[in-house]
Design an enzyme around this catalytic site. Structure first.
Site, PDB file in Angstrom:
ATOM      1  N   GLU A  74      98.820  -5.523  21.498  1.00  0.00           N
ATOM      2  CA  GLU A  74      98.988  -6.665  20.598  1.00  0.00           C
ATOM      3  C   GLU A  74      98.669  -6.243  19.175  1.00  0.00           C
ATOM      4  OE1 GLU A  74      97.640 -11.234  19.631  1.00  0.00           O
ATOM      5  OE2 GLU A  74      96.228  -9.978  20.709  1.00  0.00           O
ATOM      6  N   GLY A  88     109.449  -0.195   1.433  1.00  0.00           N
ATOM      7  CA  GLY A  88     109.720   0.608   2.631  1.00  0.00           C
ATOM      8  C   GLY A  88     108.490   1.062   3.396  1.00  0.00           C
ATOM      9  N   TYR A  89     107.282   0.834   2.845  1.00  0.00           N
ATOM     10  CA  TYR A  89     106.081   1.299   3.545  1.00  0.00           C
ATOM     11  C   TYR A  89     105.876   0.569   4.879  1.00  0.00           C
ATOM     12  CZ  TYR A  89     104.737   3.845  -0.656  1.00  0.00           C
ATOM     13  OH  TYR A  89     104.705   4.710  -1.721  1.00  0.00           O
ATOM     14  N   GLY A  90     106.181  -0.725   4.883  1.00  0.00           N
ATOM     15  CA  GLY A  90     106.006  -1.495   6.116  1.00  0.00           C
ATOM     16  C   GLY A  90     106.883  -0.971   7.243  1.00  0.00           C
ATOM     17  N   TYR A 116     106.461 -16.209   7.343  1.00  0.00           N
ATOM     18  CA  TYR A 116     107.010 -15.352   6.288  1.00  0.00           C
ATOM     19  C   TYR A 116     107.370 -13.965   6.797  1.00  0.00           C
ATOM     20  CZ  TYR A 116     105.230 -18.868   3.087  1.00  0.00           C
ATOM     21  OH  TYR A 116     104.984 -20.040   2.439  1.00  0.00           O
ATOM     22  N   GLY A 119     111.080 -12.380   9.475  1.00  0.00           N
ATOM     23  CA  GLY A 119     112.227 -11.573   9.023  1.00  0.00           C
ATOM     24  C   GLY A 119     111.922 -10.085   9.065  1.00  0.00           C
TER      25      GLY A 119
HETATM   26  N1  ACO Z   1     110.675 -11.749   5.107  1.00  0.00           N
HETATM   27  C1  ACO Z   1     111.888 -11.202   5.314  1.00  0.00           C
HETATM   28  N2  ACO Z   1     112.158  -9.916   5.149  1.00  0.00           N
HETATM   29  C2  ACO Z   1     111.147  -9.141   4.723  1.00  0.00           C
HETATM   30  C3  ACO Z   1     109.860  -9.620   4.474  1.00  0.00           C
HETATM   31  C4  ACO Z   1     109.646 -10.980   4.678  1.00  0.00           C
HETATM   32  N3  ACO Z   1     108.446 -11.516   4.457  1.00  0.00           N
HETATM   33  N4  ACO Z   1     109.083  -8.609   4.074  1.00  0.00           N
HETATM   34  C5  ACO Z   1     109.867  -7.530   4.057  1.00  0.00           C
HETATM   35  N5  ACO Z   1     111.106  -7.865   4.458  1.00  0.00           N
HETATM   36  C6  ACO Z   1     112.240  -7.019   4.619  1.00  0.00           C
HETATM   37  C7  ACO Z   1     112.533  -6.175   3.420  1.00  0.00           C
HETATM   38  O1  ACO Z   1     113.390  -6.845   2.520  1.00  0.00           O
HETATM   39  C8  ACO Z   1     113.206  -4.992   4.067  1.00  0.00           C
HETATM   40  O2  ACO Z   1     114.546  -5.282   4.358  1.00  0.00           O
HETATM   41  P1  ACO Z   1     115.694  -4.171   4.152  1.00  0.00           P
HETATM   42  O3  ACO Z   1     115.315  -3.054   5.091  1.00  0.00           O
HETATM   43  O4  ACO Z   1     116.930  -4.878   4.530  1.00  0.00           O
HETATM   44  O5  ACO Z   1     115.601  -3.777   2.715  1.00  0.00           O
HETATM   45  C9  ACO Z   1     112.470  -4.855   5.392  1.00  0.00           C
HETATM   46  O6  ACO Z   1     111.934  -6.137   5.675  1.00  0.00           O
HETATM   47  C10 ACO Z   1     111.350  -3.876   5.361  1.00  0.00           C
HETATM   48  O7  ACO Z   1     110.667  -3.965   4.150  1.00  0.00           O
HETATM   49  P2  ACO Z   1     109.478  -3.011   3.795  1.00  0.00           P
HETATM   50  O8  ACO Z   1     109.541  -2.655   2.352  1.00  0.00           O
HETATM   51  O9  ACO Z   1     109.408  -1.891   4.759  1.00  0.00           O
HETATM   52  O10 ACO Z   1     108.267  -4.004   4.060  1.00  0.00           O
HETATM   53  P3  ACO Z   1     106.838  -4.028   3.342  1.00  0.00           P
HETATM   54  O11 ACO Z   1     106.395  -2.660   2.977  1.00  0.00           O
HETATM   55  O12 ACO Z   1     106.812  -5.042   2.283  1.00  0.00           O
HETATM   56  O13 ACO Z   1     105.926  -4.524   4.563  1.00  0.00           O
HETATM   57  C11 ACO Z   1     104.925  -6.601   5.262  1.00  0.00           C
HETATM   58  C12 ACO Z   1     106.198  -5.759   5.182  1.00  0.00           C
HETATM   59  C13 ACO Z   1     103.882  -5.846   6.065  1.00  0.00           C
HETATM   60  C14 ACO Z   1     105.239  -7.908   5.965  1.00  0.00           C
HETATM   61  C15 ACO Z   1     104.384  -6.816   3.823  1.00  0.00           C
HETATM   62  O14 ACO Z   1     105.359  -7.438   3.056  1.00  0.00           O
HETATM   63  C16 ACO Z   1     103.105  -7.615   3.753  1.00  0.00           C
HETATM   64  O15 ACO Z   1     102.020  -7.066   3.778  1.00  0.00           O
HETATM   65  N6  ACO Z   1     103.211  -8.957   3.604  1.00  0.00           N
HETATM   66  C17 ACO Z   1     102.061  -9.828   3.492  1.00  0.00           C
HETATM   67  C18 ACO Z   1     101.235  -9.863   4.756  1.00  0.00           C
HETATM   68  C19 ACO Z   1     102.031 -10.305   5.970  1.00  0.00           C
HETATM   69  O16 ACO Z   1     102.812 -11.224   5.916  1.00  0.00           O
HETATM   70  N7  ACO Z   1     101.769  -9.613   7.091  1.00  0.00           N
HETATM   71  C20 ACO Z   1     102.338  -9.946   8.382  1.00  0.00           C
HETATM   72  C21 ACO Z   1     101.670 -11.154   8.909  1.00  0.00           C
HETATM   73  S1  ACO Z   1     101.880 -11.369  10.649  1.00  0.00           S
HETATM   74  C22 ACO Z   1     100.707 -10.380  11.341  1.00  0.00           C
HETATM   75  O17 ACO Z   1      99.888  -9.802  10.692  1.00  0.00           O
HETATM   76  C23 ACO Z   1     100.683 -10.225  12.829  1.00  0.00           C
END
Ligand code: ACO
Length: 162
Positions: A74, A88-90, A116, A119
């Protein structure tokens, strides 16, 4: 960029990285009670994969718990620090995580995704349809109202490394 698995093993460097990661989670997941984040990040059943920049700086990570007998894990928390999101780090983190967890005989990932983040998780291969039999995971993870349960199948023979 390095990816490191960090556990609460008492070492100073691990503690420092877990504190930095806990602070990123607390800031990026404001709806989560801080005490709950602290409890899980430092819980001995949980592990974290951190993304580390310039050898020392934690810029994000995943906190997760493996259930080895059930062959699933989990994801409790996942975040990237604010100014480095959507670069792209995520995606890299999730691929590294799958590569790691695949070697530990984990077949499925489960997570309660924030609205949020649905996606983001979809793009990483997570679905709202849960294929695992309920007997395998119900009662192991807590029910949680604040999110959507999503599942990802980890193929044993896909190279997730990138
Ligand atoms: N909604 C929709 N699409 C998204 C979102 C979002 N919130 N965030 C990123 N994406 C998309 C990007 O546009 C990208 O799409 P593409 O490949 O078509 O260009 C793809 O997802 C990957 O984007 P990355 O740049 O790799 O994502 P990032 O480094 O921003 O990491 C993360 C994503 C971890 C969600 C980050 O935005 C973050 O820390 N957000 C705030 C905290 C959060 O919401 N965490 C998850 C909560 S749920 C949980 O913890 C179990």
């Amino acid at each position: 960029i390095d990816f490191k698995i960090i556990t609460n093993n008492g070492y100073h460097d691990s503690m420092k990285m877990l504190i930095d990661l806990k602070n990123i989670f607390a800031r990026q997941l404001p709806k989560m009670p801080k005490e709950y984040i602290v409890r899980l990040v430092f819980d001995r059943n949980h592990e974290s994969m951190c993304i580390i920049k310039d050898n020392t700086k934690v810029i994000g990570g995943i906190c997760y718990r493996k259930y080895p007998t059930q062959r699933f894990a989990e994801i409790a928390f996942l975040a990237i620090t604010a100014n480095l999101q959507v670069k792209g780090y995520g995606t890299r983190l999730m691929n590294k995580f799958k590569e790691h967890i695949q070697k530990q005989d984990v077949e499925y990932l489960l997570t309660y995704a924030d609205n949020y983040a649905i996606g983001y998780f979809r793009k990483q291969g997570f679905y709202q349809e849960i294929k695992m039999h309920p007997d395998r995971w119900k009662g192991f993870i807590k029910d949680y109202d604040g999110g959507t349960l999503m599942e990802c199948y980890v193929h044993s023979n896909i190279d997730y490394g990138n």
